[in-house]
Design a protein around this motif. Structure first.
Motif, mmCIF file in Angstrom:
data_model
loop_
_atom_site.group_PDB
_atom_site.id
_atom_site.type_symbol
_atom_site.label_atom_id
_atom_site.label_comp_id
_atom_site.label_asym_id
_atom_site.label_seq_id
_atom_site.Cartn_x
_atom_site.Cartn_y
_atom_site.Cartn_z
ATOM 1 N N ARG A 5 0.807 -1.051 -0.089
ATOM 2 C CA ARG A 5 -0.309 -0.203 0.182
ATOM 3 C C ARG A 5 0.872 1.259 0.084
ATOM 4 N N TRP A 6 2.105 1.104 0.845
ATOM 5 C CA TRP A 6 2.758 2.402 0.880
ATOM 6 C C TRP A 6 3.729 2.471 -0.429
ATOM 7 N N VAL A 7 4.621 1.534 -0.821
ATOM 8 C CA VAL A 7 5.244 1.255 -2.339
ATOM 9 C C VAL A 7 3.826 1.764 -3.059
ATOM 10 N N LYS A 8 2.806 1.157 -3.231
ATOM 11 C CA LYS A 8 2.299 1.857 -4.577
ATOM 12 C C LYS A 8 1.866 3.373 -4.166
ATOM 13 N N ALA A 9 1.575 4.017 -3.251
ATOM 14 C CA ALA A 9 1.184 5.431 -3.009
ATOM 15 C C ALA A 9 2.560 6.500 -3.400
ATOM 16 N N ASN A 10 3.712 5.701 -3.377
ATOM 17 C CA ASN A 10 4.241 6.500 -3.551
ATOM 18 C C ASN A 10 5.077 6.050 -5.071
ATOM 19 N N VAL A 11 5.592 5.099 -5.713
ATOM 20 C CA VAL A 11 5.075 5.323 -7.120
ATOM 21 C C VAL A 11 4.246 5.610 -7.927
ATOM 22 N N ASP A 12 3.243 5.301 -7.455
ATOM 23 C CA ASP A 12 1.942 6.703 -8.116
ATOM 24 C C ASP A 12 2.062 8.130 -7.829
ATOM 25 N N GLY A 13 3.012 8.638 -6.828
ATOM 26 C CA GLY A 13 3.332 9.920 -6.887
ATOM 27 C C GLY A 13 4.678 10.356 -7.971
ATOM 28 N N ILE A 14 5.708 8.903 -8.053
ATOM 29 C CA ILE A 14 6.462 8.941 -9.303
ATOM 30 C C ILE A 14 5.709 9.075 -10.361
ATOM 31 N N ARG A 15 5.239 8.313 -10.518
ATOM 32 C CA ARG A 15 4.845 8.096 -12.070
ATOM 33 C C ARG A 15 3.215 9.790 -12.592
#
Length: 848
Positions: free
Chosen positions: A790-800
């Protein structure tokens, strides 16, 4: 068993009283200690025995680089030292021996066997008496952690680090002290010479230093040269150096220490007090302050004075060598922890190698010729620690100036032969140092008129102590229409007023000039505001020059960047295809390095430093630069405080933005990929608001550099995940259980070993166990992976959201418990695992 290194030595004179411990007539009492090492072979030796029989030891080194023989032992309460006869047949470079004493509860005492002349490998065949003083044993708390040396019933003879073959005989306890400290000699009726150029003291320890040490800069020759240069010179005996009434900053502007590592231990506190009061020093011929000596009835020794016997060792006492006078010894960690009073000249890992030529640095200017030697010199590069050894927030306390740089025959820089350091803050804020670490006997300062002129220049610098420091700009990178604010500090740490002129240049053009009347102890800033429009290039050099009567006496250089979109777009394009990192579309194996948050914090870090570092990386084939500890600078990082929260990431300080602009641009220029760790020291089990803050921080940076080909992102360095007992997390926990089991009945059936306390959706997190059949505990680990992703996805979504084409990952620890490095990669572009351990285990870890 990792040995503890301490001092011992070989002495020739027999003990006056001793108690036999081992004659080695019965070697059956010695056995393999079976401690995970590889014990040496041992056998009876009658060929080389002093009398009767001795014991021959043959050790073949292999990981883990130790092997121990265990035998019986008793320790008399009145023992001052352990002695034995040793015949060295052969020893590889680096080979070592250790003596361990073992208490019944498995607490131990350890000491490395040292030799008066060199290491084990340097010993010539022949019998010699080894003396291991009681005071030199270091306590190893491995049992009940109670210091009871005289209860020891076992002994280890340890072999380490290299192949060796020795014969050992006649092991005894010395029960009367052989060495006794004697007073340091002093000069009766000392008369201090002083002139207008200053007062210099020169230490003369006399003859008989350990290992037959000889200096290439004899005290008498130094005195003559310095008197001819106009200085007042006073010869100091060791007792003078230790006398706080004699050694004062008012009496001596500087002290010359021509004996390299050799320094009287008794003078340590007085000398450090002298430096703190503003005194200065020049040290030659080796690693300064590395061998603290004691004067005994038998001459100088680097042994602890034999004033303690075994019965006195139970009193807790820090090992004498735990804090050195220099910075060779410290407490290991992410950075070596040091005491502020330790003098940070030299680095034990930075040896001069293949250096045959010494050339004056740019700071020296004209008038000093190059030195050339047929054979490479030996010794230590004259490097310097410029401040506190913090891994992330290192304040700068001094300015390091190379004077003579060392080069090999091919012209490659190999280090520094002579340097200076001017302190302006910290423990020694008014002190200046000069130092050379050459140990192979080359004369740097006396042999020719030019060398004596260099000696005069260096002594003038460390006595007058008028210099520049802290040349800086307000930002690291500027855009069109902006103005660069430039400043430099001119300091006078000497005892006399000084008239100097400071000039600032930008891109080779003079932008400010000021005449200064600096009072003794004063410091003054010189500043300029420079519009950047009209400046040419992407990296603009700046310089500050200090002049005395029109003669340049000091200079500093730095730089700032002008944002250049073409340079930003010019780097190597980093990609990922076919399970390979690619560079410009070609599969590549990238080699690089880490850097810490000191890149943003330290005043010594600036675009000139970064450009030099990236250029060196390009030359040597290093093409990736990972930066840690970025996010603390959204809060109080510039104050040296790493504490921050995810909500602080809403702050994007202009200083930090422009630092990153310069770093990214310069890296592209040299085809170095930036691998930015977006945040550190933050949790992973976050609220929706915190996740949104992290995602937006990521979006900001990815968007800012979306047209940069050589950049990729590491979400966080070595995260950990643990479910927290708060309502939002408990709600997620119950949603996870509902999806996994579908009903309370199925949940209770699965959790028969550790039943739920309530029905869905109100099941608490509860306690976990180590029971293999406890499904609830296994589910908690699965749920932690859900939280992690959940944490990784939120951060990756922000990067993308900022750059859909860039690459991202998480920098996981090698072990699984903090965060699952295998299941935690479902949202990332590639896997990133850190490794701490021996090289032979790396392939197995890497393969996973």
């Amino acid at each position: 068993m990792i040995p503890y290194c301490f001092l011992a030595a070989v002495l020739a004179a027999p003990a006056r009283s001793d108690v036999a411990l081992h004659g080695f007539e019965d070697i059956a009492v010695w056995v393999d200690n079976r401690d995970g090492g590889h014990a040496p072979a041992w056998s009876a030796d009658t060929e080389f025995a002093r009398e009767g029989q001795a014991m021959r030891i043959r050790y073949t080194d292999q990981p883990p680089h130790w092997g121990n023989l265990r035998g019986p032992c008793t320790v008399p309460g009145d023992a001052y030292a352990l002695t034995f006869q040793l015949y060295v047949h052969s020893a590889a470079k680096g080979a070592a021996m250790h003596i361990w004493l073992i208490e019944p509860d498995n607490d131990m005492w350890a000491q490395r066997v040292r030799f008066t002349k060199g290491e084990l490998a340097d010993q010539k065949p022949g019998w010699q008496e080894v003396r291991v003083p009681i005071a030199g044993f270091a306590f190893q708390p491995r049992g009940q952690k109670t210091r009871q040396m005289t209860t020891a019933t076992g002994m280890l003879i340890g072999c380490n680090y290299g192949d060796l073959e020795v014969t050992i005989d006649s092991m005894k306890w010395e029960t009367e002290p052989k060495l006794q400290a004697v007073p340091l000699p002093k000069t009766e009726g000392l008369q201090i010479e002083s002139t207008e150029k200053g007062s210099v003291g020169i230490l003369d320890t006399g003859e008989g230093l350990p290992g037959g040490f000889r200096t290439a800069h004899a005290p008498a020759d130094l005195a003559q040269a310095l008197r001819e240069a106009g200085f007042g010179v006073t010869m100091l005996r060791p007792g003078d150096l230790a006398d706080p009434q004699v050694l004062t900053a008012e009496a001596f502007d500087a002290v010359v220490l021509p004996f390299g590592p050799c320094f009287p231990a008794e003078a340590r506190e007085t000398f450090q007090a002298y430096l703190k009061a503003g005194g200065s020093f020049l040290s030659t011929d080796g690693y300064a302050f590395d061998q603290l000596l004691i004067l005994t009835n038998e001459g100088w020794t680097d042994l602890p004075v034999v004033g303690r016997k075994a019965s006195e060792m139970d009193a807790a006492e820090e090992p004498p060598a735990s804090v050195g006078m220099n910075t060779r010894i410290g407490k290991p960690g992410d950075a070596m922890a040091l005491d502020p009073s330790q003098i940070g000249a030299f680095d034990p890992q930075f040896h001069l190698e293949q250096a045959t030529q010494f050339r004056p640095s740019a700071w020296v200017g004209d008038g000093v010729p190059s030195y050339s030697f047929d054979a490479p010199v030996e010794g230590f590069s004259a490097c310097c620690q410029t401040g506190v050894n913090s891994p992330v927030f290192p304040p700068v306390h001094r300015r390091w100036i190379p004077v003579l740089e060392a080069f090999d025959k091919g012209g490659a820089l190999r280090g520094t032969a002579l340097s200076m350091a001017h302190n302006f803050a910290g423990e020694y804020p008014k002190s200046s140092w000069a130092f050379s670490g050459i140990t192979s006997g080359q004369d740097l300062l006396l042999g020719t008129p030019e060398r004596r002129a260099l000696l005069e220049r260096v002594m003038s610098e460390i006595t007058q102590k008028v210099f520049l420091h802290s040349l800086a700009t307000d930002l690291a990178c500027y855009g069109p229409g902006e103005t660069a604010s430039i400043s430099v500090q001119a300091a006078n740490n000497g005892r006399w007023p000084a008239k100097r002129e400071v000039t600032l240049t930008v891109g080779g053009r003079e932008v400010a000039k000021r005449s200064l009347d600096l009072a003794a102890g004063a410091s003054e800033a010189v500043e300029a505001a420079v519009p950047v429009d009209g400046l040419k290039g992407d990296l603009i050099p700046i310089a500050a020059t200090l002049s005395d009567g029109g003669r340049r006496v000091d200079s500093l250089a730095s730089a700032f960047c002008l944002r250049d979109e073409k340079v930003l777009a010019s780097g190597a394009r980093i990609g990922w295809a076919g399970n390979y990192m690619t560079v410009d579309g070609k599969p590549s194996f990238l080699v690089g390095t880490n850097q810490t948050g000191m890149m943003y914090f330290s005043p010594d870090e600036n675009p000139a430093t970064w450009d030099r570092d990236f250029a060196a990386m390009e030359v040597h084939g290093f093409h990736i630069w990972r930066i840690l500890h970025f996010s603390p600078f959204a809060a109080k990082g510039y104050e040296g405080d790493g504490k921050h929260t995810s909500l602080d990431l809403a702050n994007r300080p202009k200083r930090l933005v422009r630092q990153m602009d310069a770093i990214v641009q310069l890296a592209q220029k040299h085809r170095v990929a930036i691998f930015l760790s977006l945040h550190d020291w933050l949790g992973t089990v976050l609220t929706d608001e915190e996740l949104a803050a992290q995602a937006d921080w990521n979006r900001f940076w990815a968007e800012r550099y979306k047209d940069v080909p050589g950049i990729l992102y590491d979400i966080q360095n070595e995260p950990g995940v643990a479910a927290e007992d708060r309502p939002d997390i408990v709600a997620l926990w119950n949603a996870f259980l509902q999806e996994r089991y579908g009903s309370d009945e199925a949940l209770r059936a699965a959790w028969d070993k550790n039943p739920p306390e309530a029905a869905l959706p109100n099941v608490p997190l509860g306690n976990t166990t180590d029971d293999w059949y406890d499904v609830r505990s296994a589910d908690r680990k699965r749920f932690e992976t859900v939280l992690l992703n959940r944490w990784v996805k939120a951060n990756v979504d922000g990067i993308r959201a900022g750059d859909p084409d860039t690459l991202s990952c998480v920098g996981y620890l090698p072990s699984m418990p903090p965060a699952d490095k295998i299941l935690g990669v479902e949202c990332t572009d590639f896997s990133n695992m850190h490794y701490y351990g021996s090289a032979d285990r790396f392939p197995m870890e890497f393969k996973i």
